[in-house]
Design a protein around this motif. Structure first.
Motif, PDB file in Angstrom:
ATOM      1  N   GLN A  15       0.821  -1.199   0.000  1.00 21.00           N
ATOM      2  CA  GLN A  15       0.000   0.000   0.000  1.00 21.00           C
ATOM      3  C   GLN A  15       0.864   1.262   0.000  1.00 21.00           C
ATOM      4  O   GLN A  15       0.626   2.188   0.758  1.00 21.00           O
ATOM      5  N   THR A  16       1.845   1.281  -0.871  1.00 19.08           N
ATOM      6  CA  THR A  16       2.706   2.444  -1.008  1.00 19.08           C
ATOM      7  C   THR A  16       2.763   2.861  -2.468  1.00 19.08           C
ATOM      8  O   THR A  16       2.499   2.057  -3.377  1.00 19.08           O
ATOM      9  N   LEU A  17       3.097   4.117  -2.712  1.00 21.17           N
ATOM     10  CA  LEU A  17       3.245   4.605  -4.082  1.00 21.17           C
ATOM     11  C   LEU A  17       4.378   3.879  -4.798  1.00 21.17           C
ATOM     12  O   LEU A  17       4.309   3.642  -6.011  1.00 21.17           O
ATOM     13  N   LYS A  18       5.411   3.507  -4.034  1.00 20.88           N
ATOM     14  CA  LYS A  18       6.528   2.774  -4.622  1.00 20.88           C
ATOM     15  C   LYS A  18       6.066   1.419  -5.149  1.00 20.88           C
ATOM     16  O   LYS A  18       6.472   0.991  -6.234  1.00 20.88           O
ATOM     17  N   ALA A  19       5.190   0.755  -4.393  1.00 17.92           N
ATOM     18  CA  ALA A  19       4.668  -0.541  -4.825  1.00 17.92           C
ATOM     19  C   ALA A  19       3.774  -0.382  -6.044  1.00 17.92           C
ATOM     20  O   ALA A  19       3.771  -1.228  -6.952  1.00 17.92           O
ATOM     21  N   ALA A  20       2.989   0.694  -6.074  1.00 19.98           N
ATOM     22  CA  ALA A  20       2.123   0.951  -7.231  1.00 19.98           C
ATOM     23  C   ALA A  20       2.957   1.183  -8.480  1.00 19.98           C
ATOM     24  O   ALA A  20       2.667   0.635  -9.552  1.00 19.98           O
ATOM     25  N   TRP A  21       4.006   1.996  -8.350  1.00 22.07           N
ATOM     26  CA  TRP A  21       4.879   2.250  -9.491  1.00 22.07           C
ATOM     27  C   TRP A  21       5.616   0.978  -9.914  1.00 22.07           C
ATOM     28  O   TRP A  21       5.811   0.735 -11.104  1.00 22.07           O
ATOM     29  N   ARG A  22       6.006   0.172  -8.940  1.00 18.72           N
ATOM     30  CA  ARG A  22       6.693  -1.082  -9.239  1.00 18.72           C
ATOM     31  C   ARG A  22       5.789  -2.024 -10.040  1.00 18.72           C
ATOM     32  O   ARG A  22       6.270  -2.777 -10.894  1.00 18.72           O
ATOM     33  N   ASP A  23       4.485  -1.980  -9.762  1.00 18.93           N
ATOM     34  CA  ASP A  23       3.533  -2.800 -10.522  1.00 18.93           C
ATOM     35  C   ASP A  23       3.521  -2.377 -11.985  1.00 18.93           C
ATOM     36  O   ASP A  23       3.503  -3.223 -12.888  1.00 18.93           O
ATOM     37  N   VAL A 256      -2.709  19.014 -22.349  1.00 14.06           N
ATOM     38  CA  VAL A 256      -2.559  17.556 -22.435  1.00 14.06           C
ATOM     39  C   VAL A 256      -1.496  17.065 -21.461  1.00 14.06           C
ATOM     40  O   VAL A 256      -1.697  16.059 -20.756  1.00 14.06           O
ATOM     41  N   ILE A 257      -0.360  17.762 -21.395  1.00 14.13           N
ATOM     42  CA  ILE A 257       0.709  17.350 -20.472  1.00 14.13           C
ATOM     43  C   ILE A 257       0.235  17.452 -19.025  1.00 14.13           C
ATOM     44  O   ILE A 257       0.479  16.555 -18.202  1.00 14.13           O
ATOM     45  N   GLY A 258      -0.469  18.533 -18.706  1.00 22.17           N
ATOM     46  CA  GLY A 258      -0.979  18.700 -17.345  1.00 22.17           C
ATOM     47  C   GLY A 258      -1.969  17.616 -16.968  1.00 22.17           C
ATOM     48  O   GLY A 258      -1.908  17.054 -15.854  1.00 22.17           O
ATOM     49  N   CYS A 259      -2.896  17.305 -17.871  1.00 16.20           N
ATOM     50  CA  CYS A 259      -3.874  16.241 -17.598  1.00 16.20           C
ATOM     51  C   CYS A 259      -3.201  14.882 -17.497  1.00 16.20           C
ATOM     52  O   CYS A 259      -3.616  14.029 -16.695  1.00 16.20           O
ATOM     53  N   THR A 260      -2.160  14.673 -18.288  1.00 22.27           N
ATOM     54  CA  THR A 260      -1.440  13.395 -18.247  1.00 22.27           C
ATOM     55  C   THR A 260      -0.759  13.191 -16.895  1.00 22.27           C
ATOM     56  O   THR A 260      -0.879  12.128 -16.277  1.00 22.27           O
ATOM     57  N   VAL A 261      -0.050  14.221 -16.440  1.00 22.47           N
ATOM     58  CA  VAL A 261       0.635  14.129 -15.152  1.00 22.47           C
ATOM     59  C   VAL A 261      -0.372  13.982 -14.012  1.00 22.47           C
ATOM     60  O   VAL A 261      -0.219  13.127 -13.129  1.00 22.47           O
ATOM     61  N   GLY A 262      -1.423  14.795 -14.044  1.00 16.64           N
ATOM     62  CA  GLY A 262      -2.442  14.717 -12.996  1.00 16.64           C
ATOM     63  C   GLY A 262      -3.149  13.372 -12.975  1.00 16.64           C
ATOM     64  O   GLY A 262      -3.372  12.790 -11.903  1.00 16.64           O
ATOM     65  N   GLY A 263      -3.486  12.868 -14.149  1.00 19.73           N
ATOM     66  CA  GLY A 263      -4.156  11.569 -14.217  1.00 19.73           C
ATOM     67  C   GLY A 263      -3.273  10.434 -13.752  1.00 19.73           C
ATOM     68  O   GLY A 263      -3.732   9.498 -13.079  1.00 19.73           O
ATOM     69  N   LEU A 264      -1.983  10.506 -14.090  1.00 12.99           N
ATOM     70  CA  LEU A 264      -1.060   9.454 -13.662  1.00 12.99           C
ATOM     71  C   LEU A 264      -0.902   9.448 -12.145  1.00 12.99           C
ATOM     72  O   LEU A 264      -0.855   8.386 -11.523  1.00 12.99           O
ATOM     73  N   VAL A 265      -0.859  10.620 -11.559  1.00  8.97           N
ATOM     74  CA  VAL A 265      -0.755  10.706 -10.093  1.00  8.97           C
ATOM     75  C   VAL A 265      -2.000  10.139  -9.422  1.00  8.97           C
ATOM     76  O   VAL A 265      -1.924   9.366  -8.459  1.00  8.97           O
ATOM     77  N   ILE A 266      -3.174  10.507  -9.941  1.00 10.43           N
ATOM     78  CA  ILE A 266      -4.435   9.987  -9.394  1.00 10.43           C
ATOM     79  C   ILE A 266      -4.489   8.472  -9.514  1.00 10.43           C
ATOM     80  O   ILE A 266      -4.904   7.769  -8.587  1.00 10.43           O
ATOM     81  N   SER A 267      -4.042   7.967 -10.664  1.00  8.32           N
ATOM     82  CA  SER A 267      -4.053   6.516 -10.882  1.00  8.32           C
ATOM     83  C   SER A 267      -3.117   5.808  -9.915  1.00  8.32           C
ATOM     84  O   SER A 267      -3.442   4.735  -9.387  1.00  8.32           O
ATOM     85  N   LEU A 268      -1.950   6.399  -9.657  1.00 10.38           N
ATOM     86  CA  LEU A 268      -1.004   5.791  -8.718  1.00 10.38           C
ATOM     87  C   LEU A 268      -1.580   5.743  -7.309  1.00 10.38           C
ATOM     88  O   LEU A 268      -1.404   4.749  -6.586  1.00 10.38           O
ATOM     89  N   PHE A 269      -2.278   6.794  -6.907  1.00  6.97           N
ATOM     90  CA  PHE A 269      -2.893   6.792  -5.579  1.00  6.97           C
ATOM     91  C   PHE A 269      -4.018   5.758  -5.502  1.00  6.97           C
ATOM     92  O   PHE A 269      -4.213   5.122  -4.451  1.00  6.97           O
ATOM     93  N   ALA A 270      -4.775   5.593  -6.603  1.00 11.19           N
ATOM     94  CA  ALA A 270      -5.821   4.568  -6.624  1.00 11.19           C
ATOM     95  C   ALA A 270      -5.207   3.174  -6.530  1.00 11.19           C
ATOM     96  O   ALA A 270      -5.722   2.295  -5.820  1.00 11.19           O
ATOM     97  N   MET A 271      -4.085   2.960  -7.221  1.00 16.17           N
ATOM     98  CA  MET A 271      -3.401   1.678  -7.137  1.00 16.17           C
ATOM     99  C   MET A 271      -2.851   1.452  -5.735  1.00 16.17           C
ATOM    100  O   MET A 271      -2.906   0.333  -5.209  1.00 16.17           O
ATOM    101  N   LYS A 272      -2.316   2.501  -5.149  1.00 18.02           N
ATOM    102  CA  LYS A 272      -1.762   2.400  -3.794  1.00 18.02           C
ATOM    103  C   LYS A 272      -2.812   1.930  -2.795  1.00 18.02           C
ATOM    104  O   LYS A 272      -2.537   1.098  -1.925  1.00 18.02           O
ATOM    105  N   LYS A 273      -4.026   2.431  -2.940  1.00 16.36           N
ATOM    106  CA  LYS A 273      -5.061   2.150  -1.958  1.00 16.36           C
ATOM    107  C   LYS A 273      -5.833   0.865  -2.242  1.00 16.36           C
ATOM    108  O   LYS A 273      -6.222   0.137  -1.309  1.00 16.36           O
TER     109      LYS A 273
END
Length: 282
Positions: A15-23, A256-273
């Motif tokens: 349940q960490t961002l590192k684990a989500a990114w590792r996935d 597009v770049i802003g939405c990409t970065v924001g969406g990736l961060v949101i997705s990582l937090f969803a994966m983390k949880k």
């Protein structure tokens, strides 16, 4: 050594961002698996079909031709100018809508593989994006034919489609991952997204252009500015404009770049949880 109090929750390593990114990294490294599965999806879909995947191209081509001819008359725009706009818009929309709608079902449809195959969760997301890229490649044949019929001097600006495609792929990954997790937990999300995507098709300049919303003096109207608030407009522009010889504005790229970065961060937090719970939800 200080022991943790009973009321203090100790976060699991999963349940960490590192684990989500590792996935995500591990899943990308298993490219032989998702490349094969994605290609198998195409073969399975068109099994015993004479034309096979060419039906993708034919269906998109017929739709683009019909809508392009109809709306060029309604908006009084020359066919040579409007038909490429509609065609590339539909080609790109099939990728975007596929990432959203199929992404919402990606983990539910792969219940058996998730429970039995010891692989990263992101493998199924990469499989979906790869499949959508294959569809996109088939549809790009229509663009080649269109450029032969209505030749344009594209120039080096056409190369901008390469970074645009890279951004769209990254967006396809986070969109499928995020909505896949949420829709697996809440099954009402998938039909809701189906209706939302249909609505977004009409409010996104695919079969119409922002130029049709300009004032008589050629100034950008409030309606055109309102249409530009739709993020999907900017996604289409960075991909479509280089392919039809139109200019791409810097603000399109920044959105597009802003939405990409924001969406990736949101997705990582969803994966983390919730990533580790998907196998129990399917």
């Amino acid at each position: 050594m200080i022991a943790a109090r009973p009321d203090e929750a100790v976060p699991s390593d999963s349940q960490t961002l590192k684990a989500a990114w590792r996935d995500l990294v591990r899943g990308f490294g298993q490219h032989e698996l998702w490349l094969q599965l994605g290609w198998q999806d195409i073969k399975q879909r068109y099994r015993r079909s004479t034309l096979g995947p060419l039906w993708i191209t034919i269906a998109t081509g017929v739709m683009a031709f019909a809508l392009g001819m109809l709306y060029s008359v309604l908006f009084r725009i020359p066919v040579a100018e409007f038909l490429p706009h509609v065609t590339v818009g539909l080609i790109m929309w099939s990728f975007i809508s596929g990432a959203i709608k199929d992404g919402a079902e990606i983990f539910i449809e792969n219940e058996g593989l998730i429970k039995q195959l010891p692989s990263a969760l992101s493998v199924h997301v990469y499989r979906l994006v790869w499949r959508q890229l294959l569809f996109l490649a088939h549809n790009m044949v229509i663009w080649v034919i269109l450029m032969a019929v209505f030749p344009r001097n594209l120039g080096w600006h056409a190369l901008l489609v390469i970074p645009a495609m890279g951004l769209l792929v990254v967006n396809g990954v986070w969109v499928a991952m995020f909505f896949g997790i949420v829709a697996t937990r809440y099954r009402d999300v998938a039909p809701l997204l189906e209706a939302l995507v249909q609505l977004l098709f009409y409010v996104t300049p695919i079969v119409w252009t922002t130029q049709t919303l300009t004032d008589q003096g050629g100034q950008i109207s409030e309606r055109a500015k309102l249409a530009m608030l739709n993020p999907l407009y900017h996604y289409l522009e960075v991909f479509r404009a280089p392919l039809i010889g139109a200019p791409v504005h810097a603000y399109n790229w920044w959105v597009v770049i802003g939405c990409t970065v924001g969406g990736l961060v949101i997705s990582l937090f969803a994966m983390k949880k919730w990533r580790f719970r998907v196998s129990y939800w399917v």
